[in-house]
Design an enzyme around this catalytic site. Sequence first.
Site, PDB file in Angstrom:
ATOM      1  N   HIS A   1      51.311  42.324  40.369  1.00  0.00           N
ATOM      2  CA  HIS A   1      50.603  43.517  40.824  1.00  0.00           C
ATOM      3  C   HIS A   1      51.327  44.799  40.426  1.00  0.00           C
ATOM      4  O   HIS A   1      50.704  45.839  40.270  1.00  0.00           O
ATOM      5  CB  HIS A   1      50.281  43.409  42.315  1.00  0.00           C
ATOM      6  CG  HIS A   1      49.131  42.462  42.533  1.00  0.00           C
ATOM      7  ND1 HIS A   1      49.305  41.123  42.778  1.00  0.00           N
ATOM      8  CD2 HIS A   1      47.791  42.650  42.439  1.00  0.00           C
ATOM      9  CE1 HIS A   1      48.131  40.533  42.849  1.00  0.00           C
ATOM     10  NE2 HIS A   1      47.187  41.431  42.652  1.00  0.00           N
TER      11      HIS A   1
ATOM     12  N   CYS B   1      36.539  41.166  36.335  1.00  0.00           N
ATOM     13  CA  CYS B   1      37.342  42.294  36.845  1.00  0.00           C
ATOM     14  C   CYS B   1      38.843  42.052  36.709  1.00  0.00           C
ATOM     15  O   CYS B   1      39.640  42.767  37.302  1.00  0.00           O
ATOM     16  CB  CYS B   1      36.960  42.611  38.284  1.00  0.00           C
ATOM     17  SG  CYS B   1      37.210  41.224  39.397  1.00  0.00           S
TER      18      CYS B   1
HETATM   19  C1  PEP Z   1      42.053  38.540  39.419  1.00  0.00           C
HETATM   20  O1  PEP Z   1      42.607  37.571  39.939  1.00  0.00           O
HETATM   21  O2  PEP Z   1      41.724  38.584  38.232  1.00  0.00           O
HETATM   22  C2  PEP Z   1      41.742  39.746  40.223  1.00  0.00           C
HETATM   23  C3  PEP Z   1      40.983  40.696  39.735  1.00  0.00           C
HETATM   24  O3  PEP Z   1      42.303  39.851  41.448  1.00  0.00           O
HETATM   25  P1  PEP Z   1      43.848  40.122  41.773  1.00  0.00           P
HETATM   26  O4  PEP Z   1      44.531  40.534  40.495  1.00  0.00           O
HETATM   27  O5  PEP Z   1      43.884  41.189  42.808  1.00  0.00           O
HETATM   28  O6  PEP Z   1      44.318  38.810  42.287  1.00  0.00           O
END
Ligand code: PEP
Length: 753
Positions: A360, A673
Amino acid sequence: MLTTLRRIVLAFGQEPELGNALQNLVAQVKTAMATECCSVYLADYEREHFLLTASDGLAKASLGQVTIGFSEGLVGLVGQREEPINIADAQHHPRFKHAPEVKEEDFNAFLGTPIIHQRRVLGILSVQQKQARQFNENEEAFLVTLAAQLAMAIANAETTGILSRNKNQQNRQYVQGVPASPGLAIGNFYISYPKAQLSSVSLSKVGQVDKQTKIFQHAVLKTKRDLSQMSERMQGAIPEDALDIFEMYKHMLESASLGDEIVEKISLGWNAESALKLVIDQYVIQFESVEDPYIRERSTDIKDLGNRVLFHLQEEEASREQVPKNMILVATDVTASLLAEYQHKGLKAIVSLSGSTNSHAVILARALAIPAIMAVGNISLANFKYKQAIIDGYSGEIFLSPDAALLSEYQHLVREEDELQELIKEVIDLPAITKDGKSIELLLNAGLSAEFDSSMKNGAVGIGLYRTEIPFMERNCFPSEHEQVNLYHTVLRSFPRQPVVMRTLDVGGDKALPYFPINEDNPFLGWRGIRITLDHPEIFLVQVRAMLKANVGIGNLEIMLPMISGVTEVDDAVRLVNQAYFEVCNESDTPVSKPKIGIMLEVPSVLFQLEELAKKVDFFSVGSNDLTQYLLAVDRNNSRVAPLYDSYHPAVLRALNHIAEQAQLFLIELSLCGELASEPGGALLLLAMGYDKLSMNTHNIPKVKWVLRHIDYTQAQLILSHCLMLSTPKQVHNYLNEQLELLGLGGFVRAGK
Ligand code: PEP
Ligand code: MG
């Protein structure tokens, strides 16, 4: 044996100079194994040979002189086979190579084992003996275990060596990491040290004996003061004899031994932190090698005391240090919160020794358009101190203290990047449509930073993913329904006539709430996302009610469920959403609109249940970050496996294509996404697969739009069909980069225009 092994490895880590460390090591191994010779040969890949670097038993004059080709001798054979070789009569082995300089004529028995780090043979550790005999199983196991433990330390030293070694025949200091967020930066390093961990102190000498002694004595005074305060606070709360521990600590600091020994090390030129580490480590080694468990346990006290003094030493250092201009933040582990702490202080780039490409922290760096390089390895942070550097976020290269020629080369590339950024602004308000008329919607991933303002839209036609967990993470307790209503209302209002997809709380994994601790061995496979909120309907219901209330009078809300792995979770979650809906309807005087409900496709099990799932929800959105992690079984945060984490892996691409085909068959709206959507190559492939919407951070929307507006859909389809036939991630990357260059879009995947 285990104690001996630990003692040898600890002592190895104590010696800052690799040559000395290896020389001490061979002597200790020779004694521990009661043999007559122990040697270490280090690999030189440029010259393709092993260099005899340390030995206790072979001729001293041959150290640093004698080399053995990669395909020569028994040492070469160990390297080639990448396994231990145990020979009773080495002199008569067909691969034995006689090197008169080493004077090994008397030795017959030979046991050699490779020192391997991340699949690369770094060197060979060998023992030899006069008596012709096979080394026994225990001896072999000891040497193999020792070599495995040394590998990491030697790899560190090797990487540090690379820092001052030539690259491309020019005298340039260079280090390689994993490229994580694209872009170029020229700036100065600022080190964020992990707090008070003696194990992460890098040894260095500075002289300044008086100054360092004063700094140390000051830290000791502060530590003693802490200990007295702690002892006072604990009076009455814990038994009297337990309080003795504080007195014992103070005594240790005062005692002629510990304090004086540290001052003595300082007088040899070591800085205060190094002196502290050297003395404390020495005591730890001594205590840990004692059989008596009570005394052995005292090593924990010594370490604790050392870390307390270190805390005050670092406090002093931090108060003296200023954040440089054009800061490149470097840390052992750059986290999202560390990045957030420095983002307003002129941050130009980040370098993390650990971590991987879709943590993240990296997602946040990309959203902020900050180049990032991760998984640089176990280099001492001290190597970066006060250095200027060039960061190439496309290739993962870091050039330290660059010379004038390199600087001007990169300054030119930075200017080209800036020009490109200016150019792509032209398309901000234009539709995302290919040259031959195929359109796709580009949406925004929002929620990573608490503040949201509409200037961040950058031409997006809605929000494709609002991560609700971040506002939850920046607090001390769960937000109330009222607070959530206000927050969600601001977000929904920012796109009043366009869809806003809000994801329900997705905590767990690497996203922890400070007030809701979860301790698990395998957090990514554990209590995460929908699993938590279904187990806590009170949290889920409050959140959904808040979303529904915030949507009153706007009507653009869509709700998305994370981490769905099967239909039961969807049924349970939809039931709760309906319950919240009826509750809000009952409480509201104005009509409440019913939002669309969608699920994230990020757990591979859903790939085989798409038909059932399509009947239950209104849309699918692929979370390619987690889908890649789970499909490839590669932790998205783990630097050891970072090179294996790749969304362009043929298996991932085929899974994404399968999802698109199925979504078209079952007539369900499909978006993606994850981070893949924001990359030029990724966006091109997803368009060709037939995805309806791509959701990404604000910074990348104009770039992806520019790319899509400069290609033909038919051409993208041809590129996709070729990619789907390739068998390795490398082939896919090479092919895609080649195609982007041919299309005149290479400036988006490498430095320069
Ligand atoms: C993903 O897993 O691609 C996503 C968009 O969610 P996160 O990165 O918040 O787990
Ligand atoms: Mg996810």
